[in-house]
Design a protein around this motif. Sequence first.
Motif, PDB file in Angstrom:
ATOM      1  N   HIS A  34      39.646  40.990  40.176  1.00  0.00           N
ATOM      2  CA  HIS A  34      41.289  40.480  41.006  1.00  0.00           C
ATOM      3  C   HIS A  34      40.477  41.134  42.344  1.00  0.00           C
ATOM      4  O   HIS A  34      39.608  42.016  42.414  1.00  0.00           O
ATOM      5  N   HIS A  78      41.590  43.446  45.327  1.00  0.00           N
ATOM      6  CA  HIS A  78      41.905  44.751  45.060  1.00  0.00           C
ATOM      7  C   HIS A  78      40.878  45.189  46.092  1.00  0.00           C
ATOM      8  O   HIS A  78      39.589  44.889  45.238  1.00  0.00           O
ATOM      9  N   ASP A 107      39.716  48.051  46.633  1.00  0.00           N
ATOM     10  CA  ASP A 107      38.836  49.071  45.207  1.00  0.00           C
ATOM     11  C   ASP A 107      37.759  48.607  44.558  1.00  0.00           C
ATOM     12  O   ASP A 107      37.320  49.060  43.561  1.00  0.00           O
ATOM     13  N   HIS A 108      38.150  47.306  44.283  1.00  0.00           N
ATOM     14  CA  HIS A 108      37.235  46.560  43.209  1.00  0.00           C
ATOM     15  C   HIS A 108      35.925  45.152  43.990  1.00  0.00           C
ATOM     16  O   HIS A 108      35.641  44.872  43.414  1.00  0.00           O
ATOM     17  N   HIS A 160      48.357  41.917  36.816  1.00  0.00           N
ATOM     18  CA  HIS A 160      47.716  43.646  37.763  1.00  0.00           C
ATOM     19  C   HIS A 160      49.322  43.592  38.615  1.00  0.00           C
ATOM     20  O   HIS A 160      49.045  42.780  39.795  1.00  0.00           O
ATOM     21  N   ASP A 170      42.341  45.841  35.844  1.00  0.00           N
ATOM     22  CA  ASP A 170      43.540  46.297  36.008  1.00  0.00           C
ATOM     23  C   ASP A 170      44.613  45.545  35.147  1.00  0.00           C
ATOM     24  O   ASP A 170      44.744  44.678  35.727  1.00  0.00           O
TER      25      ASP A 170
END
Length: 270
Positions: free
Chosen positions: A47, A49, A51-52, A152, A174
Amino acid sequence: MGRAGASHLILIHGEPRILVDAGPGSFVRLGESKLSLDKIDIVLLTHLHSDHVSELPGMIKARAVALHRPIRFRVFGPEGSGKQGQITYFPSTRRFMDLMFGREGAFAYLPDFAGRITFETVDLPARTGAQDKPQVIFDEQGLTIRAIPGHHGDAPAVAYRIDYGGKQIVFSGDMDEKGLDNLRKLASGASLLVFNSAVLDPPKAPPILYSFHSPPGAIGRVAAEAKVSAVLLAHLSPATEQNRQEVEDSIHASYSGPVSFAEDKLLTRP
Ligand SMILES: [Zn+2]
């Protein structure tokens, strides 16, 4: 917690080939691991986001500079979310790559900087439905990758399964509990399930977090139902990191296989 963001490398015959997510800090960990970037040509994004994915430009730049030859990356990730009010919170993966590396992108220089870089980006379905089935997205020389919509919160998400040499690794990304029906289908009989472990069982986390992540009790149930051989918990939060025994016990209430906790630079064999 002194950890890098979410990122995993799949090594085939000892060489990294597939990058699954590229969270902040993962580039430095990759260097510390003394792993070569030379063969990485498949990127699976669970995904979008930050932090990924925020380490992606650094990874791609290093890969290009190291080789000085044309590179074709195959990038897979979720479709976009569409507009929410005036804002598109989540572009499709194609649009996301374009915003970074396209002609009008923030790093438009990069595809021509060292070796010519070409991206073949594929947007994958990311809305769950009862009829979902794992779809083969890559199948070459014994390496098969399947994908299915994850869930998510409001972020379009995809879960992946990688099959090679009789081993199967599944990445949940996630995932909140609305994604678990699909995960069960994807992970059936897998050697290793890599699952995000960011929350403790209810009511120990703020309720909003359960709309983004699955608690240990649910992880145990899906691992047992899918009959996976082992579970590796990644994407640990301070809450799960500091209560490992509680997390493990809760998973083992329904799942009897081995459960381990990821560390930065952990090398594991499924
Ligand atoms: Zn996320």
